[in-house]
Design a protein around this motif. Sequence first.
Motif, PDB file in Angstrom:
ATOM      1  N   GLU A  42       0.845  -1.194   0.000  1.00  0.00           N
ATOM      2  CA  GLU A  42       0.000   0.000   0.000  1.00  0.00           C
ATOM      3  C   GLU A  42       0.878   1.240   0.000  1.00  0.00           C
ATOM      4  O   GLU A  42       1.769   1.380   0.846  1.00  0.00           O
ATOM      5  N   SER A  45       0.466   6.018   3.832  1.00  0.00           N
ATOM      6  CA  SER A  45       1.164   5.863   5.108  1.00  0.00           C
ATOM      7  C   SER A  45       0.563   4.752   5.957  1.00  0.00           C
ATOM      8  O   SER A  45       1.231   4.163   6.807  1.00  0.00           O
ATOM      9  N   GLU A  46      -0.712   4.458   5.733  1.00  0.00           N
ATOM     10  CA  GLU A  46      -1.400   3.332   6.352  1.00  0.00           C
ATOM     11  C   GLU A  46      -2.512   2.923   5.406  1.00  0.00           C
ATOM     12  O   GLU A  46      -2.909   3.691   4.524  1.00  0.00           O
ATOM     13  N   ARG A 120      -9.519  -0.026   6.654  1.00  0.00           N
ATOM     14  CA  ARG A 120      -8.664  -0.250   7.836  1.00  0.00           C
ATOM     15  C   ARG A 120      -9.106  -1.524   8.570  1.00  0.00           C
ATOM     16  O   ARG A 120      -8.280  -2.326   9.004  1.00  0.00           O
ATOM     17  N   PRO A 135       2.399  -1.066   4.492  1.00  0.00           N
ATOM     18  CA  PRO A 135       2.027   0.288   4.091  1.00  0.00           C
ATOM     19  C   PRO A 135       3.276   1.127   3.829  1.00  0.00           C
ATOM     20  O   PRO A 135       4.394   0.753   4.200  1.00  0.00           O
ATOM     21  N   GLY A 541       4.299   6.411   1.311  1.00  0.00           N
ATOM     22  CA  GLY A 541       3.823   7.137   2.473  1.00  0.00           C
ATOM     23  C   GLY A 541       3.421   8.562   2.186  1.00  0.00           C
ATOM     24  O   GLY A 541       2.740   9.194   2.998  1.00  0.00           O
ATOM     25  N   ASN A 545      -3.555  12.091   3.763  1.00  0.00           N
ATOM     26  CA  ASN A 545      -3.765  11.230   4.934  1.00  0.00           C
ATOM     27  C   ASN A 545      -5.207  11.424   5.392  1.00  0.00           C
ATOM     28  O   ASN A 545      -5.485  12.145   6.349  1.00  0.00           O
TER      29      ASN A 545
END
Length: 549
Positions: A42, A45-46, A120, A135, A541, A545
């Motif tokens: 991914e 960043s997450e 998530r 990630p 990343g 966000n």
Amino acid sequence: MSDVQRESMEYDVVIVGGGPAGLSAAIRLKQLDPDLEVVLLEKGSEVGAHILSGAVLDPCGLDALIPDWKEKGAPINVEVKEDNFYFLGEAGKIRIPNAPMPKLMNNHGNYIVSMANVCRWMAEQAEELGVEIFPGMACSELVYGENGEVRGVVAGEFGKEADGSQGPAYEPGMELLGKYVFISEGVRGSLAKEIIAKYDLQEGKEPQKFGVGMKEIWEIDPAKHKEGTVTHTMGWPLGSNAGGGSFIYHLDNNQVYVGFVVHLNYKNPHLFPYMEFQRFKHHPMVEELLKGGKRVAYGARAISEGGYQSMPKMVAPGAALLGCSVGMVNVPRIKGNHNAMLSGKAAAEAAYDAIKAGRSSDELTAYETEVREGAIGDDLKKVRNVKPIWSKWGLTASLALGGMDMWTNELLGFSFFGTLGHGKNDAESTESVFKHKPIDYPKPDGVISFDRLTNVSFSFTNHEESQPAHLRLADDMVPTLVNIPQYAEPAQRYCPAGVYEVVEKDGHQEFVVNFQNCVHCKTCDIKDPSQNITWTVPQGGDGPNYPNM
């Protein structure tokens, strides 16, 4: 192919992208065989950081994948209670009754969700099953085998200087190799684009069509909040300038999703999609809802709108395209997440059968057959003519003829129109500035409407400025020699993040790319009339966000 020496790791299946399609594939593979080696990469960043969707979720995809999702605590709680459709004028509105609409347009049983949070949660389910999720790992290159098959990807390359050279902290990344590689990057991903071109997967298909969707999250006065209410509008402010419409979804905690979609086949290069969105919020119905509230997040992304006839061939040697990499959005329903999940499940099942039979790096034709002839194809075939009718004959015809076509498809499995084509792609639809008048947009008031750069700060986007720009121009001179004189350089308007500017410098106009602002929507890659801009991945990343998009 890069000549950098990299370490490599072997897996059964390598998955690029932590959206609903990629995560569904990862989960299904491990459900079928816990011993399969599955890795998911991914770029955000997450997982969830780059996910933006309306979203009203049809749970059929999740029902097929994880039937006990409620018991497992999926963040899917706000069921749709009320469904409203309006045709807007500048100061008023006309309610479009629900009764004449085909059943497929009914949102009963659907849920208002944050797809970022759903993803998530899905990542947690995947990891519990043993999927390796990394990630912050942008996949910058494809790795090909000796016979031209897709063998894997390069991920995790960091530390390049602005000129592309290797900086002092350069990390070459790794080659992640697999028996099969699933590309689930979302709309207009760079690897999918390369695979479609290399293997000519679009041959015999209609061009893909797109929209740009912009979305804000608002916290509103509790007295105005109606949890579970879904509202869609068409008409003002776009009028005859462009196709598109809005959505307003009341989720929980006194929050509302306010979104606006502009179809990217518009002709007038002066059109400013972001400002159309801001103007829309000043319609009396919308302004009254938002008054006294506050915007807490903003984002944007492109949406695939071509439908059934625009889906490319989905498989190449060693690779399969999933979800929005193919384009599985049901345009009138404004829904694609369910089909993305079903596509991930179908790809996983095809790969499992192939690996079990001792195969690798071939074409997973069973996956494509399931998509086209199964539930996804059935969903998209019924609505395949709505978008081309709208594009050819306008909104009124789309409501009447498109509605009739959906009814005949739903009841009789038959269309009087057959399957209509789209014609031009969205870049080719842009006409010369000499054919159109400029559009005067009111200045944002800073309360209901906002300037772009202020809003972009609410996407929490960030890019390391010393890296090479991930927005690449094929020819640096095209903006000044072609796009400015012929099209008044529409990049400075169609970008919803203010990435592109035309500035005066030493008596000359200069084209500036502020890639730090980019929210990864890919609109520039799609709409640039000269097709001079290519969107690629920045280092892992980087980018938006998104909290609860």
